[in-house]
Write a protein that holds these residues in place. Sequence first.
Motif, PDB file in Angstrom:
ATOM      1  N   VAL A  10     -18.401  20.881 -21.513  1.00 44.08           N
ATOM      2  CA  VAL A  10     -19.559  20.835 -19.789  1.00 44.08           C
ATOM      3  C   VAL A  10     -19.320  21.524 -19.257  1.00 44.08           C
ATOM      4  O   VAL A  10     -17.713  21.337 -18.646  1.00 44.08           O
ATOM      5  N   ALA A  11     -19.395  22.838 -18.377  1.00 46.77           N
ATOM      6  CA  ALA A  11     -19.270  23.319 -17.351  1.00 46.77           C
ATOM      7  C   ALA A  11     -19.690  23.129 -16.134  1.00 46.77           C
ATOM      8  O   ALA A  11     -18.944  22.973 -15.202  1.00 46.77           O
ATOM      9  N   GLU A  12     -20.530  22.443 -15.987  1.00 43.60           N
ATOM     10  CA  GLU A  12     -21.334  21.729 -14.297  1.00 43.60           C
ATOM     11  C   GLU A  12     -21.909  21.063 -15.190  1.00 43.60           C
ATOM     12  O   GLU A  12     -22.572  20.519 -15.843  1.00 43.60           O
ATOM     13  N   ILE A  13     -22.168  20.115 -13.981  1.00 41.54           N
ATOM     14  CA  ILE A  13     -23.492  19.412 -13.778  1.00 41.54           C
ATOM     15  C   ILE A  13     -24.039  19.912 -12.756  1.00 41.54           C
ATOM     16  O   ILE A  13     -23.536  19.799 -11.464  1.00 41.54           O
ATOM     17  N   GLN A  14     -25.781  19.594 -12.421  1.00 41.69           N
ATOM     18  CA  GLN A  14     -26.486  20.089 -11.384  1.00 41.69           C
ATOM     19  C   GLN A  14     -27.166  19.535 -10.936  1.00 41.69           C
ATOM     20  O   GLN A  14     -27.647  19.179 -12.106  1.00 41.69           O
ATOM     21  N   MET A  15     -27.348  18.585 -10.278  1.00 45.63           N
ATOM     22  CA  MET A  15     -28.454  18.187  -9.949  1.00 45.63           C
ATOM     23  C   MET A  15     -29.521  18.649  -9.111  1.00 45.63           C
ATOM     24  O   MET A  15     -29.388  19.403  -7.702  1.00 45.63           O
ATOM     25  N   PHE A  16     -30.865  18.688  -8.928  1.00 43.41           N
ATOM     26  CA  PHE A  16     -31.947  18.453  -8.714  1.00 43.41           C
ATOM     27  C   PHE A  16     -32.969  18.063  -8.121  1.00 43.41           C
ATOM     28  O   PHE A  16     -32.673  16.874  -8.628  1.00 43.41           O
ATOM     29  N   ASP A  17     -34.035  18.208  -6.913  1.00 47.22           N
ATOM     30  CA  ASP A  17     -34.610  17.209  -6.576  1.00 47.22           C
ATOM     31  C   ASP A  17     -36.237  17.581  -7.387  1.00 47.22           C
ATOM     32  O   ASP A  17     -36.097  18.434  -8.207  1.00 47.22           O
ATOM     33  N   VAL A  18     -36.651  16.976  -7.121  1.00 48.42           N
ATOM     34  CA  VAL A  18     -37.981  16.774  -8.260  1.00 48.42           C
ATOM     35  C   VAL A  18     -39.230  18.249  -7.823  1.00 48.42           C
ATOM     36  O   VAL A  18     -39.816  18.240  -9.592  1.00 48.42           O
ATOM     37  N   TYR A  19     -38.626  18.811  -6.833  1.00 46.65           N
ATOM     38  CA  TYR A  19     -39.616  19.861  -5.896  1.00 46.65           C
ATOM     39  C   TYR A  19     -38.795  21.450  -7.120  1.00 46.65           C
ATOM     40  O   TYR A  19     -38.905  22.452  -6.883  1.00 46.65           O
ATOM     41  N   ARG A  21     -35.537  21.879  -6.376  1.00 51.89           N
ATOM     42  CA  ARG A  21     -34.446  22.171  -5.356  1.00 51.89           C
ATOM     43  C   ARG A  21     -32.809  22.011  -6.362  1.00 51.89           C
ATOM     44  O   ARG A  21     -32.585  20.936  -6.028  1.00 51.89           O
ATOM     45  N   LEU A  22     -31.599  23.353  -6.271  1.00 54.61           N
ATOM     46  CA  LEU A  22     -30.242  22.141  -6.340  1.00 54.61           C
ATOM     47  C   LEU A  22     -30.002  21.381  -5.336  1.00 54.61           C
ATOM     48  O   LEU A  22     -29.936  22.563  -4.466  1.00 54.61           O
ATOM     49  N   LEU A  23     -29.911  20.553  -5.138  1.00 60.94           N
ATOM     50  CA  LEU A  23     -28.281  19.767  -4.487  1.00 60.94           C
ATOM     51  C   LEU A  23     -27.080  19.780  -4.717  1.00 60.94           C
ATOM     52  O   LEU A  23     -26.785  20.244  -3.416  1.00 60.94           O
ATOM     53  N   ILE A  39     -20.916  10.960  -9.523  1.00 59.56           N
ATOM     54  CA  ILE A  39     -21.400  11.865  -8.018  1.00 59.56           C
ATOM     55  C   ILE A  39     -22.305  10.921  -7.612  1.00 59.56           C
ATOM     56  O   ILE A  39     -22.887   9.759  -8.454  1.00 59.56           O
ATOM     57  N   ASP A  40     -21.475  11.501  -6.334  1.00 63.38           N
ATOM     58  CA  ASP A  40     -21.987  10.556  -5.069  1.00 63.38           C
ATOM     59  C   ASP A  40     -23.434  10.812  -4.760  1.00 63.38           C
ATOM     60  O   ASP A  40     -23.652  11.663  -3.800  1.00 63.38           O
ATOM     61  N   LEU A  41     -24.777   9.701  -5.083  1.00 69.11           N
ATOM     62  CA  LEU A  41     -25.480   9.865  -4.154  1.00 69.11           C
ATOM     63  C   LEU A  41     -25.915   9.076  -3.066  1.00 69.11           C
ATOM     64  O   LEU A  41     -26.854   8.940  -2.695  1.00 69.11           O
ATOM     65  N   TYR A  44     -28.213  11.107  -0.751  1.00 68.53           N
ATOM     66  CA  TYR A  44     -29.727  11.385  -0.887  1.00 68.53           C
ATOM     67  C   TYR A  44     -30.647  10.082  -0.684  1.00 68.53           C
ATOM     68  O   TYR A  44     -29.835   9.085  -0.370  1.00 68.53           O
ATOM     69  N   ALA A  45     -31.765  10.325   0.031  1.00 69.49           N
ATOM     70  CA  ALA A  45     -32.190   9.954  -0.164  1.00 69.49           C
ATOM     71  C   ALA A  45     -33.045   8.756  -1.420  1.00 69.49           C
ATOM     72  O   ALA A  45     -32.703   8.985  -1.980  1.00 69.49           O
ATOM     73  N   PRO A  46     -33.795   7.967  -0.996  1.00 72.20           N
ATOM     74  CA  PRO A  46     -34.142   6.936  -2.169  1.00 72.20           C
ATOM     75  C   PRO A  46     -35.150   8.026  -3.152  1.00 72.20           C
ATOM     76  O   PRO A  46     -36.764   8.387  -2.152  1.00 72.20           O
ATOM     77  N   GLY A  47     -35.355   8.303  -4.330  1.00 70.53           N
ATOM     78  CA  GLY A  47     -36.179   9.258  -5.266  1.00 70.53           C
ATOM     79  C   GLY A  47     -35.842   9.136  -6.124  1.00 70.53           C
ATOM     80  O   GLY A  47     -34.654   8.676  -7.225  1.00 70.53           O
ATOM     81  N   ILE A  48     -36.753  10.686  -6.792  1.00 70.05           N
ATOM     82  CA  ILE A  48     -36.309  10.896  -8.883  1.00 70.05           C
ATOM     83  C   ILE A  48     -35.257  11.771  -8.202  1.00 70.05           C
ATOM     84  O   ILE A  48     -35.866  12.969  -7.716  1.00 70.05           O
ATOM     85  N   TYR A  49     -33.821  11.685  -9.302  1.00 69.24           N
ATOM     86  CA  TYR A  49     -33.597  13.242  -9.353  1.00 69.24           C
ATOM     87  C   TYR A  49     -33.368  13.713 -10.312  1.00 69.24           C
ATOM     88  O   TYR A  49     -33.290  12.992 -11.582  1.00 69.24           O
ATOM     89  N   LEU A  50     -32.574  15.049 -10.639  1.00 68.02           N
ATOM     90  CA  LEU A  50     -32.796  15.222 -11.922  1.00 68.02           C
ATOM     91  C   LEU A  50     -30.913  16.012 -12.289  1.00 68.02           C
ATOM     92  O   LEU A  50     -30.838  16.982 -11.598  1.00 68.02           O
ATOM     93  N   ILE A  51     -30.588  15.795 -13.343  1.00 68.90           N
ATOM     94  CA  ILE A  51     -29.459  16.450 -13.872  1.00 68.90           C
ATOM     95  C   ILE A  51     -29.223  16.892 -14.981  1.00 68.90           C
ATOM     96  O   ILE A  51     -29.322  16.298 -16.247  1.00 68.90           O
TER      97      ILE A  51
END
Length: 68
Positions: A10-19, A21-23, A39-41, A44-51
């Motif tokens: 694994v070279a990188e871990i990317q975190m996105f919001d539900v829209y 957008r790369l966060l 990853i320190d969350l 970030y606001a409560p919600g759903i994120y994609l890793i």
Amino acid sequence: LDENGATWNVAEIQMFDVYGRLLNTVETCHGASLQTTQIDLSSYAPGIYLIKLVGDGRVIGVQKVVKR
């Protein structure tokens, strides 16, 4: 190690919001040993994120994370 017995670098871990957008992007080390990356969350606001796990030139997997 995936269900087929293949290992991934694994070279990188990317975190996105539900829209979509790369966060945040976290670079990881390549190597044969198992490694844990946190990853320190807290900022970030409560919600759903994609890793997204990216390595070996492609997307390895995507995981949904729910912050309460």
